[in-house]
Design an enzyme around this catalytic site. Structure first.
Site, mmCIF file in Angstrom:
data_model
loop_
_atom_site.group_PDB
_atom_site.id
_atom_site.type_symbol
_atom_site.label_atom_id
_atom_site.label_comp_id
_atom_site.label_asym_id
_atom_site.label_seq_id
_atom_site.Cartn_x
_atom_site.Cartn_y
_atom_site.Cartn_z
ATOM 1 C CB SER A 119 0.073 -5.410 -8.843
ATOM 2 O OG SER A 119 -0.416 -6.642 -9.306
ATOM 3 C CG HIS A 140 3.081 -1.933 -8.650
ATOM 4 N ND1 HIS A 140 1.977 -1.476 -7.955
ATOM 5 C CD2 HIS A 140 2.595 -2.509 -9.780
ATOM 6 C CE1 HIS A 140 0.895 -1.762 -8.636
ATOM 7 N NE2 HIS A 140 1.243 -2.386 -9.734
ATOM 8 C CD GLU A 152 2.059 0.859 -4.865
ATOM 9 O OE1 GLU A 152 1.562 1.008 -3.738
ATOM 10 O OE2 GLU A 152 1.754 -0.083 -5.611
ATOM 11 C CG ASN A 190 -3.007 -3.042 -7.318
ATOM 12 O OD1 ASN A 190 -3.973 -2.746 -8.019
ATOM 13 N ND2 ASN A 190 -1.803 -3.198 -7.810
#
Length: 283
Positions: A119, A140, A152, A190
């Site tokens: 992440s 991700h 992602e 994130n």
């Protein structure tokens, strides 16, 4: 490049979720962890979740058995010799991930893609540690994987077009919507989410509200489905801290500095739902 057999390295919360959605999509899945017992525990967790889905009438018993038949716990990553793609889903620790990537690189056939569910950590760095940097990519998933629709996809400097296209096609087969993210600390999601969760701990530490006040305020005031502290407990406070540390170290800005209270919770072993205690207590 068609991907039919998936190796998942790490069978905890995220790894088991990835294995489940892959099996639900009809793919053969190899589940590896530190040992066969932990891998089997990961499959047992999936079996339990699918049993609840049967009880609720979301799937029938035959479908549950069909999915479970595609999941094979294995003793180690060495069993990934027939994998078309290997997905690492371990703790956010760069030394650990580099070691695991070397293991996947040694075990997988030359044609296989190596992917990380990281992440926050550099895909370019992990790719450089392999003999196939052009076939290394970030994939991700969001938590919980069977529920969340987003993946992602992070392309390292070395990742080639064929690898990127194959992983996008895989994400779609898994029923996910993908977005492309630059290989930078925290990527897209994130980079935005983690500072918000970290700030919620500062708000809690400074006594601006109780955990319930903070979560209800964000949930009802911003129309979020879950408050930030409850979400941090779901993700894992150790994971949130690790991402904060990557952002702070690599971007060098104080706004990413991990909250001392977050660090204390992790030191206490209060990591959230997975340990039965985080900001909240779980029975």
């Amino acid at each position: 490049m068609e991907l039919r057999t998936v190796g998942v390295l790490g069978t905890g919360q995220m790894g088991a979720g990835i294995a489940q959605v892959a099996a639900e999509a009809g793919l053969s899945v190899l589940m590896a962890d530190i040992n066969i017992e932990i891998a089997e525990k990961g499959k047992a967790g999936i079996a339990g979740r699918l049993a609840k889905a049967v009880e609720k009438g979301k799937i029938d018993a035959a479908r549950r058995e069909q999915v479970l038949a595609l999941l094979r716990p294995v003793a180690s990553v060495a069993a990934f010799e027939d994998a078309d793609i290997a997905i690492e889903a371990a703790t956010e620790n760069i030394d650990l991930k580099l070691r695991l990537f070397k293991g996947m690189d040694d075990a997988c056939p030359d044609r296989a893609i190596l992917a990380s569910n990281t992440s926050s950590i550099s895909i370019t760095l992990m790719a450089a540690a392999t003999k196939r940097p052009h076939r290394t990519i970030g994939m991700h998933f969001m938590n919980p994987v069977p529920v969340m629709k987003l993946v992602e996809i992070i392309r390292g400097l070395q990742t080639d077009d064929e690898t990127c296209a194959a992983v996008k096609a895989l994400a779609e087969r898994l029923g996910k919507t993908w977005v492309s993210a630059k290989d930078a600390p925290g990527f897209v999601v994130n980079r935005i989410l983690t500072p918000m969760l970290n700030e919620a701990f500062y708000v809690l530490m400074e006594g601006l509200g109780t955990p319930e006040d903070i979560d209800n305020g964000v949930r009802l005031g911003l129309n979020h489905p879950m408050g930030p502290l409850a979400l941090a407990d779901l993700i894992g406070l150790d994971t949130i801290l690790a991402i904060c540390e990557v952002l702070h170290e690599q971007l060098g800005e104080d706004k990413y500095r991990p909250c001392p209270l977050l660090r204390k919770y992790v030191e206490a072993g209060w990591l959230g739902r997975k340990t039965g205690r985080g900001v909240y207590k779980y029975s």
